[in-house]
Design a protein around this motif. Sequence first.
Motif, PDB file in Angstrom:
ATOM      1  N   ILE A 128       0.852  -1.197   0.000  1.00  0.00           N
ATOM      2  CA  ILE A 128       0.000   0.000   0.000  1.00  0.00           C
ATOM      3  C   ILE A 128       0.885   1.243   0.000  1.00  0.00           C
ATOM      4  CG2 ILE A 128      -1.777   1.306   1.226  1.00  0.00           C
ATOM      5  CD1 ILE A 128      -2.848  -1.313   2.342  1.00  0.00           C
ATOM      6  N   LYS A 129       1.969   1.196   0.768  1.00  0.00           N
ATOM      7  CA  LYS A 129       2.917   2.320   0.770  1.00  0.00           C
ATOM      8  C   LYS A 129       3.497   2.536  -0.617  1.00  0.00           C
ATOM      9  CE  LYS A 129       5.088   1.701   5.083  1.00  0.00           C
ATOM     10  NZ  LYS A 129       6.302   1.711   5.866  1.00  0.00           N
ATOM     11  N   LEU A 130       3.835   1.458  -1.292  1.00  0.00           N
ATOM     12  CA  LEU A 130       4.399   1.552  -2.640  1.00  0.00           C
ATOM     13  C   LEU A 130       3.421   2.269  -3.567  1.00  0.00           C
ATOM     14  CD1 LEU A 130       6.565   0.750  -4.757  1.00  0.00           C
ATOM     15  CD2 LEU A 130       5.345  -1.413  -5.001  1.00  0.00           C
ATOM     16  N   PHE A 131       2.162   1.844  -3.528  1.00  0.00           N
ATOM     17  CA  PHE A 131       1.119   2.470  -4.344  1.00  0.00           C
ATOM     18  C   PHE A 131       0.988   3.952  -4.002  1.00  0.00           C
ATOM     19  CE2 PHE A 131      -3.334   3.867  -4.229  1.00  0.00           C
ATOM     20  CZ  PHE A 131      -3.605   3.892  -5.590  1.00  0.00           C
ATOM     21  N   SER A 132       0.931   4.264  -2.713  1.00  0.00           N
ATOM     22  CA  SER A 132       0.785   5.651  -2.274  1.00  0.00           C
ATOM     23  C   SER A 132       1.957   6.512  -2.741  1.00  0.00           C
ATOM     24  CB  SER A 132       0.693   5.720  -0.742  1.00  0.00           C
ATOM     25  OG  SER A 132      -0.449   5.037  -0.284  1.00  0.00           O
ATOM     26  N   ASN A 133       3.162   5.959  -2.660  1.00  0.00           N
ATOM     27  CA  ASN A 133       4.348   6.722  -3.052  1.00  0.00           C
ATOM     28  C   ASN A 133       4.369   7.035  -4.542  1.00  0.00           C
ATOM     29  OD1 ASN A 133       5.300   6.893  -0.440  1.00  0.00           O
ATOM     30  ND2 ASN A 133       6.541   5.049  -0.610  1.00  0.00           N
ATOM     31  N   VAL A 134       3.843   6.123  -5.373  1.00  0.00           N
ATOM     32  CA  VAL A 134       3.768   6.399  -6.812  1.00  0.00           C
ATOM     33  C   VAL A 134       2.899   7.638  -7.040  1.00  0.00           C
ATOM     34  CG1 VAL A 134       2.936   5.546  -9.041  1.00  0.00           C
ATOM     35  CG2 VAL A 134       4.165   4.009  -7.528  1.00  0.00           C
ATOM     36  N   LEU A 135       1.728   7.665  -6.416  1.00  0.00           N
ATOM     37  CA  LEU A 135       0.828   8.817  -6.570  1.00  0.00           C
ATOM     38  C   LEU A 135       1.439  10.093  -5.987  1.00  0.00           C
ATOM     39  CD1 LEU A 135      -2.748   7.505  -5.708  1.00  0.00           C
ATOM     40  CD2 LEU A 135      -1.788   7.984  -7.948  1.00  0.00           C
ATOM     41  N   LEU A 136       1.989   9.985  -4.791  1.00  0.00           N
ATOM     42  CA  LEU A 136       2.536  11.173  -4.130  1.00  0.00           C
ATOM     43  C   LEU A 136       3.663  11.807  -4.933  1.00  0.00           C
ATOM     44  CD1 LEU A 136       2.472   9.965  -0.422  1.00  0.00           C
ATOM     45  CD2 LEU A 136       1.205  11.912  -1.358  1.00  0.00           C
ATOM     46  N   SER A 137       4.510  10.994  -5.556  1.00  0.00           N
ATOM     47  CA  SER A 137       5.633  11.554  -6.306  1.00  0.00           C
ATOM     48  C   SER A 137       5.155  12.408  -7.475  1.00  0.00           C
ATOM     49  CB  SER A 137       6.570  10.443  -6.795  1.00  0.00           C
ATOM     50  OG  SER A 137       5.935   9.642  -7.779  1.00  0.00           O
ATOM     51  N   VAL A 138       4.109  11.953  -8.169  1.00  0.00           N
ATOM     52  CA  VAL A 138       3.592  12.725  -9.301  1.00  0.00           C
ATOM     53  C   VAL A 138       2.853  13.963  -8.800  1.00  0.00           C
ATOM     54  CG1 VAL A 138       2.040  12.691 -11.295  1.00  0.00           C
ATOM     55  CG2 VAL A 138       3.486  10.718 -10.810  1.00  0.00           C
ATOM     56  N   LEU A 139       2.094  13.830  -7.731  1.00  0.00           N
ATOM     57  CA  LEU A 139       1.369  14.986  -7.191  1.00  0.00           C
ATOM     58  C   LEU A 139       2.332  16.064  -6.687  1.00  0.00           C
ATOM     59  CD1 LEU A 139      -1.511  13.074  -5.413  1.00  0.00           C
ATOM     60  CD2 LEU A 139      -1.765  14.670  -7.323  1.00  0.00           C
TER      61      LEU A 139
END
Length: 198
Positions: A128-139
């Motif tokens: 879940i952290k991995l998924f969240s980090n993908v989104l956060l990096s682009v945002l």
Amino acid sequence: MGVAERKLRQREEVRTSILKASWDVVEKEGWQALSIRRIAEAIEYSIPVIYTHFENKEAILLEFTREGYLQLSQQMKAAKTLSDDSRRQLQDMAEAYWAFAFSHREHYQVMFGLGMPACDLVNRVEEIKLFSNVLLSVLEKAIAGSSQPGQDVFLKFHSYWSILHGLVSIKMMSPTEGHVSSSLVLQDAIGGFIRNFD
């Protein structure tokens, strides 16, 4: 092969057969039909054998949740590479998220069956952290390039994910198309979200 290696291999084979039997039940009858008893019957082992591999049904569900988040993260990363422009990346990632939800319905349902994961679950489950980090990096990149660089990245994260999850949930509950196509709704919603970075 020694006795220890053979036992380890047999243990892994039983674990794999538990997960496969669980997935078969889910694909045929849905998550509500999954039970430890059904799994034991399917693999022709006693119920206590299941419990030597998984503490309870929730532990099996967590295994599928991890698997689903890993697959979703991989698809989101792939979508992110289609463009260097953060706004286009958000659009591409939204479309990848949407495609994942409907091509991996069972995973998506277990991943979000009770709504968005709580913060403590996000901190405990690496996928879940991995998924969240993908989104956060682009945002973060989109915010940095916006006319308002001080925006709250976590607010944008929750807004973006809520749009995606809400649209997917609505579509899953009523799979027939209404007078507006679901893909148009997705494009409009994400387009509106992206315009907030102007």
